[in-house]
Design an enzyme around this catalytic site. Structure first.
Site, mmCIF file in Angstrom:
data_model
loop_
_atom_site.group_PDB
_atom_site.id
_atom_site.type_symbol
_atom_site.label_atom_id
_atom_site.label_comp_id
_atom_site.label_asym_id
_atom_site.label_seq_id
_atom_site.Cartn_x
_atom_site.Cartn_y
_atom_site.Cartn_z
ATOM 1 N N SER A 289 36.809 4.950 0.096
ATOM 2 C CA SER A 289 36.139 3.715 0.520
ATOM 3 C C SER A 289 35.225 4.046 1.692
ATOM 4 O O SER A 289 35.424 5.078 2.356
ATOM 5 C CB SER A 289 37.197 2.697 0.989
ATOM 6 O OG SER A 289 36.591 1.570 1.586
ATOM 7 N N TYR B 44 44.474 0.025 5.951
ATOM 8 C CA TYR B 44 43.627 0.405 4.809
ATOM 9 C C TYR B 44 42.731 1.589 5.186
ATOM 10 O O TYR B 44 42.601 2.544 4.425
ATOM 11 C CB TYR B 44 42.789 -0.808 4.392
ATOM 12 C CG TYR B 44 41.940 -0.598 3.151
ATOM 13 C CD1 TYR B 44 42.525 -0.485 1.885
ATOM 14 C CD2 TYR B 44 40.551 -0.546 3.231
ATOM 15 C CE1 TYR B 44 41.747 -0.310 0.748
ATOM 16 C CE2 TYR B 44 39.768 -0.373 2.103
ATOM 17 C CZ TYR B 44 40.370 -0.255 0.856
ATOM 18 O OH TYR B 44 39.595 -0.080 -0.267
#
Ligand code: NAD
Length: 257
Positions: free
Chosen positions: A139, A152
């Site tokens: 990501s 995350y």
């Protein structure tokens, strides 16, 4: 760029919806046979009902190393071998640091990072046999920090460096790369962030405007990058973290009016 995956055998974890689903469809369109993983048998079979018969089930929870082995075994039983593993299953549980629980931490790290490692470990003998490759879903949050997404970010930063470490360890036989998307229009963003907010229109505009290209990506745009890395077009790439983020990680945004 066109892709030809005729007779190639692919496993996509988290392939039932979102980016994983778009990758499954793109691989099928390119002639591959694809094992689709969802966390449960029910979610996997539901997704398969709307896919071509070249898609086969490989259900299981990637958060458990034992399930990772079962997922890969199911794919091998159906496909007879493996050319590409796409580690796409993931969750994004956010919130202020003070509110993060041990369960939140374990869930994000187990699914996003541990699952990526143990699915790859289970696939290793089959990828060695085929001289195959691995594409991981990292990501932009694995390259830069994001407020309210510390866990995350930690998990996806782990995926980026796991990709590099495995690329070195498994070279020259097996290539390992990852993609680093910005915001993508999937359940993870549309359902859980935009629609869950008090003011969805403002939230959507804010997410779009956070990228220099001023929009949220479509899942197919990430699938294209996954197929590229998995294809022979990328045969000299390993250990790469490919950004598909509308410029989010390029640097500071324009500050003058
Ligand atoms: N949507 C975004 O903006 C975005 C941005 C960057 C990276 N990513 C990453 O892309 C990947 C796919 O995200 P998405 O946006 O398509 O999300 P999504 O929520 O639409 O889909 C997630 C997929 O992962 C599966 N999954 C979740 N937990 C699982 C488990 N324990 N075992 C097996 N499967 C499991 C779900 O069933 C689903 O198929 C994730 O790794 C995510 O972190 C997404």
């Amino acid at each position: 760029m066109t892709f030809d995956f005729t007779a190639k055998r692919i496993l996509v974890t988290g392939g039932t919806r979102g980016i994983g689903r778009a990758a499954v469809e793109a691989f099928l369109d390119a002639g591959a046979r694809v094992a689709v993983n969802g966390r449960t048998e029910a979610s996997t079979l539901k997704a398969l009902a709307t896919l071509s018969t070249e898609a086969v089930p490989a259900p299981g929870d990637v958060a458990k190393a034992g399930d990772c082995r079962k997922i890969v075994a199911a794919a091998i039983a159906e496909l007879g071998g493996l050319d590409v593993l796409v580690n796409c299953a993931g969750i994004a549980n956010g919130g202020p640091m003070e509110e993060v629980t041990e369960e939140d931490w374990d869930q994000a790290l187990d699914i996003n990072l541990k699952g990526t490692f143990f699915c790859t470990q289970a696939a290793l003998p089959h990828l060695r046999a085929s001289k195959g490759n691995v594409v991981n879903l990292a990501s932009d949050a694995g390259l830069i920090g994001e407020v309210g997404l510390a866990v995350y970010c930690a998990s996806k930063g782990g995926v980026v460096n796991l990709t590099r470490a495995l690329a070195l360890e498994l070279a020259p036989g097996i290539r390992v790369n990852c993609v680093c998307p910005g915001y993508v229009d999937t359940d993870m963003v549309r359902r859980d962030v935009i629609d869950a907010s008090d003011d969805p229109a403002t939230t959507e505009a804010a997410l779009a405007n956070s990228a220099p290209l001023r929009r949220i990506a479509e899942p197919q745009e990430i699938a294209s990058a996954i197929l590229y890395l998995a294809s022979d077009h990328a045969r000299f790439m390993t250990g790469s973290a490919l950004q598909i983020d509308g410029g989010t990680t390029a640097g500071h945004p324009r500050t003058s009016p």
